[in-house]
Design an enzyme around this catalytic site. Structure first.
Site, PDB file in Angstrom:
ATOM      1  N   ALA A   1       8.012   3.121  -6.400  1.00 35.74           N
ATOM      2  CA  ALA A   1       6.696   2.494  -6.716  1.00 35.74           C
ATOM      3  C   ALA A   1       6.881   1.951  -8.225  1.00 35.74           C
ATOM      4  O   ALA A   1       7.302   2.561  -9.116  1.00 35.74           O
ATOM      5  CB  ALA A   1       5.633   3.523  -6.655  1.00 35.74           C
TER       6      ALA A   1
ATOM      7  N   GLY B   1       4.380  -0.760  -9.936  1.00 36.46           N
ATOM      8  CA  GLY B   1       3.012  -0.917 -10.496  1.00 36.46           C
ATOM      9  C   GLY B   1       2.397   0.447 -11.572  1.00 36.46           C
ATOM     10  O   GLY B   1       2.371   0.342 -12.685  1.00 36.46           O
TER      11      GLY B   1
ATOM     12  N   GLU C   1      -4.344  -4.880 -11.837  1.00 25.86           N
ATOM     13  CA  GLU C   1      -3.685  -5.516 -10.787  1.00 25.86           C
ATOM     14  C   GLU C   1      -4.725  -5.995  -9.665  1.00 25.86           C
ATOM     15  O   GLU C   1      -6.056  -5.769 -10.166  1.00 25.86           O
ATOM     16  CB  GLU C   1      -3.066  -4.513  -9.873  1.00 25.86           C
ATOM     17  CG  GLU C   1      -1.965  -3.811 -10.515  1.00 25.86           C
ATOM     18  CD  GLU C   1      -0.801  -3.002  -9.806  1.00 25.86           C
ATOM     19  OE1 GLU C   1      -1.360  -2.097  -8.892  1.00 25.86           O
ATOM     20  OE2 GLU C   1       0.195  -2.671 -10.238  1.00 25.86           O
TER      21      GLU C   1
ATOM     22  N   ASP D   1       7.664   9.653  10.511  1.00 26.24           N
ATOM     23  CA  ASP D   1       8.011  10.956  11.268  1.00 26.24           C
ATOM     24  C   ASP D   1       6.699  12.003  11.149  1.00 26.24           C
ATOM     25  O   ASP D   1       6.535  12.533  12.015  1.00 26.24           O
ATOM     26  CB  ASP D   1       9.058  11.754  10.668  1.00 26.24           C
ATOM     27  CG  ASP D   1      10.318  10.970  10.434  1.00 26.24           C
ATOM     28  OD1 ASP D   1      10.443   9.882  11.129  1.00 26.24           O
ATOM     29  OD2 ASP D   1      11.366  11.375  10.030  1.00 26.24           O
TER      30      ASP D   1
ATOM     31  N   HIS E   1       2.634  -6.465   1.601  1.00 22.31           N
ATOM     32  CA  HIS E   1       2.501  -6.688   0.080  1.00 22.31           C
ATOM     33  C   HIS E   1       3.051  -8.332   0.270  1.00 22.31           C
ATOM     34  O   HIS E   1       3.743  -8.702   0.851  1.00 22.31           O
ATOM     35  CB  HIS E   1       3.591  -5.809  -0.699  1.00 22.31           C
ATOM     36  CG  HIS E   1       3.317  -6.062  -1.980  1.00 22.31           C
ATOM     37  ND1 HIS E   1       3.884  -7.363  -2.961  1.00 22.31           N
ATOM     38  CD2 HIS E   1       2.978  -5.363  -2.878  1.00 22.31           C
ATOM     39  CE1 HIS E   1       3.321  -7.035  -3.993  1.00 22.31           C
ATOM     40  NE2 HIS E   1       2.866  -5.900  -4.196  1.00 22.31           N
TER      41      HIS E   1
ATOM     42  N   ARG F   1      -4.710  -8.135  -2.288  1.00 22.34           N
ATOM     43  CA  ARG F   1      -3.324  -8.174  -1.661  1.00 22.34           C
ATOM     44  C   ARG F   1      -3.386  -8.958  -0.505  1.00 22.34           C
ATOM     45  O   ARG F   1      -2.452  -9.697   0.109  1.00 22.34           O
ATOM     46  CB  ARG F   1      -2.370  -7.141  -2.068  1.00 22.34           C
ATOM     47  CG  ARG F   1      -2.783  -5.841  -1.285  1.00 22.34           C
ATOM     48  CD  ARG F   1      -1.513  -4.818  -1.624  1.00 22.34           C
ATOM     49  NE  ARG F   1      -1.298  -4.717  -3.087  1.00 22.34           N
ATOM     50  CZ  ARG F   1      -0.392  -3.673  -3.399  1.00 22.34           C
ATOM     51  NH1 ARG F   1      -0.080  -2.735  -2.431  1.00 22.34           N
ATOM     52  NH2 ARG F   1      -0.307  -3.359  -4.880  1.00 22.34           N
TER      53      ARG F   1
ATOM     54  N   HIS G   1       4.095  -2.937   3.712  1.00 23.39           N
ATOM     55  CA  HIS G   1       4.241  -2.130   2.435  1.00 23.39           C
ATOM     56  C   HIS G   1       3.594  -0.749   2.461  1.00 23.39           C
ATOM     57  O   HIS G   1       4.077   0.122   2.007  1.00 23.39           O
ATOM     58  CB  HIS G   1       3.582  -2.988   1.399  1.00 23.39           C
ATOM     59  CG  HIS G   1       3.590  -2.531  -0.100  1.00 23.39           C
ATOM     60  ND1 HIS G   1       4.628  -2.381  -0.603  1.00 23.39           N
ATOM     61  CD2 HIS G   1       2.535  -2.148  -0.899  1.00 23.39           C
ATOM     62  CE1 HIS G   1       4.707  -1.679  -1.737  1.00 23.39           C
ATOM     63  NE2 HIS G   1       3.267  -1.646  -1.941  1.00 23.39           N
TER      64      HIS G   1
ATOM     65  N   ARG H   1      -6.253  -0.972   1.371  1.00 26.70           N
ATOM     66  CA  ARG H   1      -6.031  -0.165   0.103  1.00 26.70           C
ATOM     67  C   ARG H   1      -6.289  -1.019  -1.278  1.00 26.70           C
ATOM     68  O   ARG H   1      -5.467  -2.074  -1.258  1.00 26.70           O
ATOM     69  CB  ARG H   1      -4.740   0.621  -0.045  1.00 26.70           C
ATOM     70  CG  ARG H   1      -4.274   1.039  -1.204  1.00 26.70           C
ATOM     71  CD  ARG H   1      -2.829   1.558  -1.008  1.00 26.70           C
ATOM     72  NE  ARG H   1      -1.917   0.643  -1.339  1.00 26.70           N
ATOM     73  CZ  ARG H   1      -1.054   0.778  -1.894  1.00 26.70           C
ATOM     74  NH1 ARG H   1      -0.553   1.639  -2.877  1.00 26.70           N
ATOM     75  NH2 ARG H   1      -0.047  -0.599  -2.060  1.00 26.70           N
TER      76      ARG H   1
ATOM     77  N   SER I   1      -2.800   4.598  -4.200  1.00 30.03           N
ATOM     78  CA  SER I   1      -2.327   5.477  -3.423  1.00 30.03           C
ATOM     79  C   SER I   1      -1.436   6.517  -3.904  1.00 30.03           C
ATOM     80  O   SER I   1      -1.719   7.838  -3.440  1.00 30.03           O
ATOM     81  CB  SER I   1      -1.036   4.754  -2.379  1.00 30.03           C
ATOM     82  OG  SER I   1      -0.275   3.853  -3.152  1.00 30.03           O
TER      83      SER I   1
HETATM   84  C1  LIG Z   1       8.177  -0.669  -3.399  1.00 32.50           C
HETATM   85  C2  LIG Z   1       6.971   0.244  -3.523  1.00 32.50           C
HETATM   86  C3  LIG Z   1       6.122   0.222  -4.544  1.00 32.50           C
HETATM   87  C4  LIG Z   1       4.815   1.040  -4.397  1.00 32.50           C
HETATM   88  N1  LIG Z   1       4.267   0.573  -5.777  1.00 32.50           N
HETATM   89  C5  LIG Z   1       2.987   1.600  -5.811  1.00 32.50           C
HETATM   90  C6  LIG Z   1       2.134   1.354  -7.009  1.00 32.50           C
HETATM   91  O1  LIG Z   1       2.529   0.898  -8.039  1.00 32.50           O
HETATM   92  N2  LIG Z   1       1.230   2.249  -6.920  1.00 32.50           N
HETATM   93  C7  LIG Z   1       0.747   3.233  -5.919  1.00 32.50           C
HETATM   94  O2  LIG Z   1      -0.152   3.823  -6.029  1.00 32.50           O
HETATM   95  N3  LIG Z   1       1.449   3.016  -4.892  1.00 32.50           N
HETATM   96  C8  LIG Z   1       2.537   2.304  -4.757  1.00 32.50           C
HETATM   97  N4  LIG Z   1       3.362   2.385  -3.527  1.00 32.50           N
HETATM   98  C9  LIG Z   1       3.185   3.201  -2.787  1.00 32.50           C
HETATM   99  C10 LIG Z   1       3.229   4.592  -2.921  1.00 32.50           C
HETATM  100  O3  LIG Z   1       4.548   4.533  -3.527  1.00 32.50           O
HETATM  101  C11 LIG Z   1       3.442   5.826  -1.834  1.00 32.50           C
HETATM  102  O4  LIG Z   1       1.989   5.582  -0.915  1.00 32.50           O
HETATM  103  C12 LIG Z   1       3.396   7.067  -2.224  1.00 32.50           C
HETATM  104  O5  LIG Z   1       4.296   7.391  -3.264  1.00 32.50           O
HETATM  105  C13 LIG Z   1       3.418   7.896  -1.329  1.00 32.50           C
HETATM  106  O6  LIG Z   1       3.660   9.386  -1.641  1.00 32.50           O
HETATM  107  P1  LIG Z   1       3.995  10.360  -0.524  1.00 32.50           P
HETATM  108  O7  LIG Z   1       4.442  11.599  -1.280  1.00 32.50           O
HETATM  109  O8  LIG Z   1       2.735  10.404   0.354  1.00 32.50           O
HETATM  110  O9  LIG Z   1       5.336   9.744   0.321  1.00 32.50           O
HETATM  111  P2  LIG Z   1       6.723   9.707   0.025  1.00 32.50           P
HETATM  112  O10 LIG Z   1       6.860   9.388  -1.648  1.00 32.50           O
HETATM  113  O11 LIG Z   1       7.221   8.386   0.765  1.00 32.50           O
HETATM  114  O12 LIG Z   1       7.309  11.001   0.231  1.00 32.50           O
HETATM  115  C14 LIG Z   1       7.679  11.314   1.714  1.00 32.50           C
HETATM  116  C15 LIG Z   1       8.855  12.367   1.526  1.00 32.50           C
HETATM  117  O13 LIG Z   1       8.783  12.862   3.028  1.00 32.50           O
HETATM  118  C16 LIG Z   1      10.021  12.979   3.412  1.00 32.50           C
HETATM  119  N5  LIG Z   1      10.137  12.679   4.860  1.00 32.50           N
HETATM  120  C17 LIG Z   1       9.901  12.059   5.786  1.00 32.50           C
HETATM  121  N6  LIG Z   1      10.088  12.403   6.866  1.00 32.50           N
HETATM  122  C18 LIG Z   1      10.627  13.591   6.896  1.00 32.50           C
HETATM  123  C19 LIG Z   1      10.790  14.418   8.009  1.00 32.50           C
HETATM  124  N7  LIG Z   1      10.918  14.083   9.285  1.00 32.50           N
HETATM  125  N8  LIG Z   1      11.607  15.634   7.590  1.00 32.50           N
HETATM  126  C20 LIG Z   1      11.740  15.929   6.225  1.00 32.50           C
HETATM  127  N9  LIG Z   1      11.236  15.230   5.280  1.00 32.50           N
HETATM  128  C21 LIG Z   1      10.476  13.996   5.576  1.00 32.50           C
HETATM  129  C22 LIG Z   1      10.646  11.696   2.635  1.00 32.50           C
HETATM  130  O14 LIG Z   1      12.238  11.787   2.601  1.00 32.50           O
HETATM  131  C23 LIG Z   1      10.036  11.908   1.182  1.00 32.50           C
HETATM  132  O15 LIG Z   1      10.848  12.759   0.706  1.00 32.50           O
HETATM  133  C24 LIG Z   1       4.672   1.555  -3.479  1.00 32.50           C
HETATM  134  C25 LIG Z   1       5.307   1.873  -2.437  1.00 32.50           C
HETATM  135  C26 LIG Z   1       6.387   1.181  -2.414  1.00 32.50           C
HETATM  136  C27 LIG Z   1       7.455   1.314  -1.316  1.00 32.50           C
END
Ligand SMILES: Cc1cc2nc3c(=O)[nH]c(=O)nc-3n(C[C@H](O)[C@H](O)[C@H](O)COP(=O)(O)OP(=O)(O)OC[C@H]3O[C@@H](n4cnc5c(N)ncnc54)[C@H](O)[C@@H]3O)c2cc1C
Length: 553
Positions: free
Chosen positions: A67, A69, A137, A237, A258, A304, A365, A400, A405
């Site tokens: 992430a 931003g 943003e 998953d 995105h 977006r 995205h 969103r 997020s």
């Molecule tokens: C390039 C990019 C830029 C972004 N910029 C922003 C931003 O600026 N601001 C913002 O609010 N959001 C942003 N987002 C979105 C935001 O990053 C995500 O929505 C948020 O970080 C999700 O957090 P999470 O903990 O739910 O999932 P994640 O951070 O994706 O973590 C999921 C975890 O689950 C694990 N996992 C998955 N499947 C399994 C399995 N079967 N067994 C065991 N482990 C598993 C993964 O390995 C990972 O550790 C961005 C996303 C991307 C890709």
């Protein structure tokens, strides 16, 4: 073949685990995923019991880590909760759950304070270092994006992992891929989650992690599309496992594309944050002409989804493979200071963004839908909580708002923690019947890399071509047809092959792709991120509600 596999017992056409052949580990709290959602929950839950985190690759590999931003939250005296709520609701096009949005926004500033307490270094205002520097943003009426330069996610991920090191009752199991949730029926007939089966990548052995409470924090599913900003771990998953276990899944049709990923004819996409437009960069066609002002009053700072659709349209009209993001209105020094990561990454690919425009294309995205949860992070399965991108809390609705997020993940993980602490008081540890888990006829077919990579590409291409930014009834029907063939093949292969991480992911991707198409076909209107040329308008009379799907039987 591992000892676990040799000891499996043959039952009918499929093999099942022999109780003696599998290691079972007990814990109070089980967390699936080590992004912001899972880690922030674990940091609090560990004060009340033992925590095991299973994560499928290295601990930092997550969407969170990429992430750029930042995190939206009301910080400025001229800003207000009402305005953040209004911006969020407007972006969600009528489908946001107001109660969930209020929780998100009002608990946001406290969540940011907690991150700072855990050691996250957010960028400070240069003139007033006592204040946080706030970015702006698309879709936000105010500057309210808290950030760590343009590497916010990495800073958060590393700070949380660092904090966890000092917690003796948290075990982080890297390279442990959760395969399926373990559920059992309560006497009332309802289901309770009692843990997960996980495949250890390096040894190929399957272990059972049995818990009082399980938090699903497995993130998003961008990898089901050919072009995505998401890292390899984002194969959906969590949604697939929850669906198989009987959880209710909602709003999978709302996939956010995105608008501005760096165009690359080959190789991985790289996100060019919306904050670049927030600082003044302008979108142009290859002939140098601007176009956004013709489509939206906010021009390049329109939400977006609007920008992604307009770029898609302009690319289709002109036949160009990309559009240009012109940074010339921003002084070179400011570009380098504000976007050091983007500057360096582009430079490493031969592009000096202080001198040249960036070629950009839209990419999958973020998924607004997921496992349906209430405002306390509960799913419809007892003792299974969910937070972060894997869930549908109702805060995003049909679209969103940027930077909501990570905020959602941390705010609802705090809620999940509060729920979990109450739950473990009353839930006993569980005995587990390992015979209930089937994982295929081991060893009948050898691992077949070509089968997996070919079908993975077919699936991703099908989703990109037929279930992308602009959909139609014909395209969705075509996708459904292809996915049915693919899914049948994958399922047969899965049931006849050694358990393998790539195959587990492929199977999950097929499940999630089917769910996206199913939801998209149910919603016979265009709203937010779901645009169908056969139903170009909103239909509030019929579709002002979530699309909810559940496995039959
Ligand atoms: C390039 C990019 C830029 C972004 N910029 C922003 C931003 O600026 N601001 C913002 O609010 N959001 C942003 N987002 C979105 C935001 O990053 C995500 O929505 C948020 O970080 C999700 O957090 P999470 O903990 O739910 O999932 P994640 O951070 O994706 O973590 C999921 C975890 O689950 C694990 N996992 C998955 N499947 C399994 C399995 N079967 N067994 C065991 N482990 C598993 C993964 O390995 C990972 O550790 C961005 C996303 C991307 C890709």
């Amino acid at each position: 073949m591992t000892a676990d596999r040799q000891d499996t017992e043959k039952v009918g056409r499929k093999r099942k685990f022999d109780r003696a052949a599998i290691n079972v580990f007990q814990t109070d709290f089980l967390v699936i995923g080590s992004g912001i959602a899972g880690l922030s929950f674990a940091l609090k839950a560990c004060e009340h019991g033992e925590v095991i985190i299973v994560t499928k690759k290295e601990n930092f590999e997550s969407n969170t880590n990429y992430a750029q931003g930042g995190i939206a939250s009301v910080q400025d005296k001229d800003d207000s909760f009402e305005m953040h709520i209004k911006d969020t609701l407007e972006c969600g096009v009528g489908l946001c759950d107001l109660r969930a949005v209020e929780v998100l926004v009002k608990e946001g500033p406290q969540a940011v304070k907690e991150l700072i307490h855990w050691g996250v270094h957010f960028t400070r205002d240069r003139k007033h270092p006592e204040r946080l520097s706030l970015g702006r943003e698309g879709g936000h009426s105010h500057r309210r994006i808290v950030r760590a330069d343009d590497l916010t996610g990495r800073e958060v991920e590393h700070a949380l992992l660092e904090q966890l090191k000092s917690k003796s009752n948290v075990t982080v199991l890297e390279n442990h891929l959760a395969v399926d949730l373990i559920t059992k029926k309560n006497s009332s007939g309802s289901k309770r989650c009692i843990g997960v089966f996980a495949l250890e990548r390096h040894t190929g052995s399957v272990k059972a992690y049995v818990s009082k409470v399980t938090l699903l924090a497995a993130g998003g599913c961008g990898q089901v599309y050919q072009h995505t900003t998401n890292p390899d771990i984002a194969t959906g998953d969590g949604v697939a496992m929850a669906y198989r276990a009987g959880a209710r899944i909602a709003n999978m049709e709302f996939i956010q594309f995105h608008p501005t990923a760096l165009y690359s004819a080959k190789g991985k996409a790289f996100l060019i944050s919306e904050a670049v437009r927030g600082e003044g960069a302008v979108l142009r066609k290859l002939n140098g002409k601007t176009f956004m002002e013709r489509y939206h009053t906010m021009g390049c700072l329109a939400p977006r989804d609007v920008v992604a659709r307009v770029i898609d349209r302009e690319m289709k009209l002109s036949g160009d493979k990309y559009m240009l993001l012109d940074l010339s209105p921003i002084p070179a020094e400011r570009i380098r200071e504000r976007f050091p990561n983007i500057t360096a990454e582009c430079l490493s690919r031969g592009l000096d963004i202080t001198k040249e425009p960036i070629p950009v294309v839209p990419s999958a995205h973020y998924v607004c839908g997921g496992v349906l949860t209430d405002i306390n992070a509960c799913t419809n399965i007892e003792a299974l909580l969910g937070t972060g991108e894997v869930t549908c809390t109702g805060v995003h609705g049909a679209n969103r708002l940027a930077s909501n997020s990570m905020l959602e993940a941390i705010v609802f993980s705090n809620r999940a923690y509060q729920t979990a602490v109450k739950l473990i008081e009353k839930l006993p540890r569980q005995e587990i019947d390992l015979k209930s888990f089937e994982y295929g006829k081991v060893g009948v077919t050898d691992y077949d890399g070509v089968f997996i990579s070919h079908n993975r590409e077919m699936l991703r291409m099908t989703m990109w071509d037929y279930v992308g930014i602009m959909r139609s009834n014909n395209r969705l029907a075509e996708a459904r047809k292809w996915l049915k063939t693919l899914s049948d093949e994958i399922e047969t292969f899965y049931n006849n092959s050694p358990l393998n991480p790539d195959l587990v992911e492929l199977r999950n991707m097929a499940t999630v792709a089917n769910l996206i198409v199913k939801c998209a076909q149910i919603r016979k209107e265009s709203r937010g991120l779901h645009q169908n040329t056969d139903y170009p308008n909103r239909n509030d009379r019929k579709y002002l509600k979530n699309t909810v799907v559940e496995k039959k039987g």
